[in-house]
Write an enzyme that holds these catalytic residues in place. Structure first.
Site, PDB file in Angstrom:
ATOM      1  N   GLU A  61     -81.317   0.103  30.162  1.00 52.82           N
ATOM      2  CA  GLU A  61     -82.325  -0.924  30.209  1.00 52.82           C
ATOM      3  C   GLU A  61     -82.742  -1.198  31.723  1.00 52.82           C
ATOM      4  OE1 GLU A  61     -81.555  -3.785  32.353  1.00 52.82           O
ATOM      5  OE2 GLU A  61     -79.624  -4.580  31.795  1.00 52.82           O
ATOM      6  N   ARG A  86     -72.565  -8.259  30.623  1.00 49.11           N
ATOM      7  CA  ARG A  86     -73.378  -7.896  29.437  1.00 49.11           C
ATOM      8  C   ARG A  86     -74.688  -7.256  29.862  1.00 49.11           C
ATOM      9  NH1 ARG A  86     -74.383 -10.728  25.327  1.00 49.11           N
ATOM     10  NH2 ARG A  86     -74.088  -9.087  23.603  1.00 49.11           N
ATOM     11  N   CYS A  91     -80.666   5.609  34.555  1.00 48.24           N
ATOM     12  CA  CYS A  91     -79.852   6.939  34.740  1.00 48.24           C
ATOM     13  C   CYS A  91     -78.992   6.933  36.045  1.00 48.24           C
ATOM     14  CB  CYS A  91     -80.692   8.069  34.860  1.00 48.24           C
ATOM     15  SG  CYS A  91     -81.941   8.258  36.003  1.00 48.24           S
ATOM     16  N   HIS A 129     -84.777  12.179  37.348  1.00 43.93           N
ATOM     17  CA  HIS A 129     -83.659  11.900  36.594  1.00 43.93           C
ATOM     18  C   HIS A 129     -82.322  12.302  37.031  1.00 43.93           C
ATOM     19  CE1 HIS A 129     -81.292  11.301  33.125  1.00 43.93           C
ATOM     20  NE2 HIS A 129     -81.062  12.465  32.859  1.00 43.93           N
ATOM     21  N   ASP A 146     -74.482  13.576  31.060  1.00 45.06           N
ATOM     22  CA  ASP A 146     -75.693  12.934  31.106  1.00 45.06           C
ATOM     23  C   ASP A 146     -75.337  11.714  29.979  1.00 45.06           C
ATOM     24  OD1 ASP A 146     -78.158  11.714  31.745  1.00 45.06           O
ATOM     25  OD2 ASP A 146     -79.321  13.222  31.090  1.00 45.06           O
TER      26      ASP A 146
END
Length: 291
Positions: A61, A86, A91, A129, A146
């Site tokens: 998220e 929570r 990445c 990334h 990953d």
């Protein structure tokens, strides 16, 4: 004698101040968060199991960038957010947290960066990334781990870095292919088998990146007005039977047999409810999502 001693002391470097110890991951809490209770030793079996457990337990998220701030990559903050809270992350958060856990197990971990190709349509994107190269003691070939890509084409568990070999990671199929590159080595391209065809996910080389590099990239991706993470909600979660993807207000459920359901969520209240119930994400207090 006095003059010599004084001169010698004048040229000596001052003592370095004490450096605080690096923060340590609460490994027990992390393993409880991902529901893993296997043997704690650096084996290929443990590596695959750990990455699968992480990828199917902690969601992807981007609420922090969406709200205008770059998420902290400091280990205590990642632990508070992804382990004890929570929440999920993207990445840099996922793979920084995984790095700490793998090193605690005894793995050697090197950070890498990749150019994402999903949806690029031939455009050359920057390396934004984060992924990991993991060396398993006693094995000659490294693995790629990953847990922060998030998409339907993401790896669900670590796989060996070997070209032209198909891997089955959970219900998914992946392979690496090589492409010519003017740098020190050819590109490694991760491909996923989706809807009957191999599709590029991202391309990378094995040049090491360090924590300060990710701090800079993280800030750019989170705050640049042109970054999609800055203005569009992304939440993704992989489970035992399906993959959930929420982009803006569009919710897509893709099952392992290829069937797909898609619907538009009516309003912000419904989006927040779905984030909580379906993704396991507790949005920050008073959050207001962009339309």
């Amino acid at each position: 004698m006095t003059e010599t001693t004084t001169a010698t002391r004048a040229t000596e470097a001052p003592e370095a101040p004490d450096t605080p110890p690096a923060p340590q991951l609460d490994l027990d809490a992390y393993l409880s968060r991902i529901g893993w209770s296997g043997e704690r030793r650096p084996s290929a079996t443990a590596l695959r199991a750990l990455t699968f457990a992480h990828a199917t337990s902690i969601p992807f998220e981007n609420l922090d960038p969406l709200l205008g701030s770059a998420p902290s990559l400091a280990l205590p903050d990642l632990e508070a957010k992804l382990v004890h809270g929570r929440r999920g992350g993207y990445c840099y958060e996922h793979n920084t947290l995984l790095t700490a856990a793998l090193r605690d197990f005894g793995f050697t971990v090197t950070g890498l960066t990749a150019r994402v190709r999903v949806g690029a349509r031939g455009a050359l994107r920057p390396r934004t990334h984060m992924l990991l190269l993991v060396h398993v003691p006693g094995e000659a070939r490294p693995y790629v781990a990953d847990v922060g890509f998030g998409s339907i084409g993401a790896l669900l568990e670590a796989v060996p870095l070997v070209a032209d070999t198909e891997f089955h990671d959970g219900p998914r199929r992946h392979r690496f292919v090589r492409e010519p590159h003017p740098g020190l080595e050819d590109l490694w391209v991760l491909q996923a088998f989706l809807e009957g065809a191999w599709e590029d996910q991202y391309a990378f080389t094995r040049e090491p990146y360090e924590h300060p590099d990710y701090e800079v990239i993280n800030w750019h991706v989170a705050t640049n007005p042109r970054s999609p993470f800055h203005h569009t909600l992304f939440a993704q979660r992989s489970t035992a039977d399906r993959h959930l993807a929420l982009v803006g207000r569009t919710l897509t459920e893709t099952y392992h047999d290829g069937t797909r359901k898609q619907r538009e969520l009516a309003d912000e209240a419904k989006v927040l409810a779905v984030l909580t119930a379906d993704f396991g994400i507790e949005p920050p207090e008073g959050v207001q999502l962009p339309r």
